[in-house]
Design an enzyme around this catalytic site. Structure first.
Site, PDB file in Angstrom:
ATOM      1  N   HIS A   1      -3.188   6.412   4.396  1.00 41.93           N
ATOM      2  CA  HIS A   1      -1.775   6.676   4.711  1.00 41.93           C
ATOM      3  C   HIS A   1      -1.359   8.034   4.153  1.00 41.93           C
ATOM      4  O   HIS A   1      -1.809   8.431   3.078  1.00 41.93           O
ATOM      5  CB  HIS A   1      -0.864   5.645   4.043  1.00 41.93           C
ATOM      6  CG  HIS A   1      -0.991   4.244   4.542  1.00 41.93           C
ATOM      7  ND1 HIS A   1      -1.735   3.878   5.639  1.00 41.93           N
ATOM      8  CD2 HIS A   1      -0.427   3.088   4.081  1.00 41.93           C
ATOM      9  CE1 HIS A   1      -1.630   2.565   5.822  1.00 41.93           C
ATOM     10  NE2 HIS A   1      -0.847   2.069   4.887  1.00 41.93           N
TER      11      HIS A   1
ATOM     12  N   CYS B   1       0.813  -1.227   0.000  1.00 40.26           N
ATOM     13  CA  CYS B   1       0.000   0.000   0.000  1.00 40.26           C
ATOM     14  C   CYS B   1       0.847   1.278   0.000  1.00 40.26           C
ATOM     15  O   CYS B   1       0.563   2.224  -0.746  1.00 40.26           O
ATOM     16  CB  CYS B   1      -0.947  -0.006   1.191  1.00 40.26           C
ATOM     17  SG  CYS B   1      -0.159  -0.433   2.742  1.00 40.26           S
TER      18      CYS B   1
END
Ligand code: A2P
Length: 337
Positions: free
Chosen positions: A244, A130
């Site tokens: 994130h 990710c």
């Protein structure tokens, strides 16, 4: 791949699993039949897809008969064991774990960057890490015109990257902390509420980089097809539920300006510029969560490099969507064409 395909979701009850369902539904992905697979603990649970309730079944070696597409997100050991079984049964596997990413015969694909690689699969396609995806979607348009020679990255990673149980631990520990109660952490290695810590993957004793940082380095090189890029990452888990952020500093081959980066990213697929200096409004997890673009802002010259070849920026992306489920479904869409 046959269209519409019979689709199996491995890890359907997990944080990424439920997002697989959402992405397939929202993107009108053709599905002939759907099979939802998880551990024995989840047998009998029901998940809704396109208004229809589907029962979750236990993942077994026989789960892949007649399956055309298997989306995996149940952890590396499950992928290692069941990925090859699914491929042997005739399914194309799109795997969200790190199990196969660096295997030379497994394509590692970000559709905005190397869609052609998906065609070379031998039954398994890997979805990148990710943090890697969220960094490189906005870096690729720059790299194509002015190659990136060096990348320094610092991540601010949400609980979602460690799964549904870690998200729950963040909620529970925050509640306990606010109520003045003790909370015993069981999922992550350190107290999470009002704290942050170095990424919870193991640290290589030789290089002293953790696994997440090593993934960012290796995977970026593989996807860009450029082993010469020098990369150093520092990966940190922060008490954010989902999405994130990353501070990225790049050094290019030739001088580059923030205006050039703005112009390149303004037309880049999968990227949205959020760079409002006047209002001090830049990418935030709150805005990145629940949508598919990587938000990019704080685009500025890195003034520590007098050559003018370096740019600093700040990005945010939904780890469960572009960092996982959405990217995997976009890979599957390439196979329909
Ligand atoms: P289950 O809910 O039955 O434990 P997350 O990444 O959010 O932690 O989710 C992990 C996913 O992987 C869940 O769907 C989980 O199912 C699934 N999973 C974990 N262990 C197994 C297993 N041994 N067999 C099949 N699925 C598993």
């Amino acid at each position: 791949m046959k269209s519409p395909p019979v689709v199996a979701i491995v890890g359907a009850t997990g944080a990424v699993g439920v997002e697989f369902l959402r992405c397939l539904e929202e993107r009108h992905f053709p599905v002939a039949e759907l099979s939802l697979l998880a551990s024995a603990r989840s047998v009998g649970k029901e998940l809704t897809f396109r208004g229809v309730k589907h029962k979750v079944a236990e993942l077994t070696e026989a789960s892949f008969e007649g399956v055309d597409l298997a989306l995996f997100s149940a952890g590396g050991s499950i992928s290692k064991k069941f990925g090859p079984i699914a491929a042997k049964a005739g399914a194309i596997v799109v795997d969200n774990s790190s199990a196969f990413r660096m295997a030379p015969d497994v394509p590692l694909v970000v559709p905005e960057i190397n869609p052609q690689a998906a065609r070379q699969h031998k039954g398994i396609i890997a979805n990148p890490n990710c943090s890697t995806i969220i960094a490189i979607v906005p870096l690729w348009p720059i790299h194509k015109v002015n190659p990136i020679r060096r990348l320094l990255a610092a991540t601010y990673q949400a609980a979602s990257g460690a799964g549904a149980a870690a998200m729950q631990e963040l909620l529970d520990s925050t509640r306990a902390s606010l109520e003045g109660r003790e909370h015993k952490h069981t999922v992550l290695p350190h107290p999470y509420a009002f704290n942050l810590f170095s990424h919870n993957s193991s640290v290589d004793p030789q290089t002293l980089y953790n696994e997440e940082e090593i993934k960012m380095t290796r995977e970026t090189r593989k996807i860009f097809g450029d082993d010469a890029i020098r990369i150093s990452a520092t990966c940190v888990r922060v008490p954010v539920l989902r999405a994130h952020c990353e501070a990225l500093t790049i050094e290019c081959d030739r001088p580059i300006t923030p205006a050039q980066v703005h112009a390149l990213l303004a037309k880049a697929p999968g990227v949205r510029i959020v760079d409002d200096t006047g209002r001090n409004y830049f990418p935030m997890p709150k805005d990145a969560a629940g949508q598919g673009d990587v938000l990019v802002g704080r685009i500025r010259q890195d003034i520590s490099d007098p050559s003018g070849k370096s740019i600093a920026m700040f990005v945010a992306g939904d780890q469960l969507l572009k960092g996982a489920a959405l990217n995997a479904v976009q890979i599957a869409e390439l196979l329909l064409k």
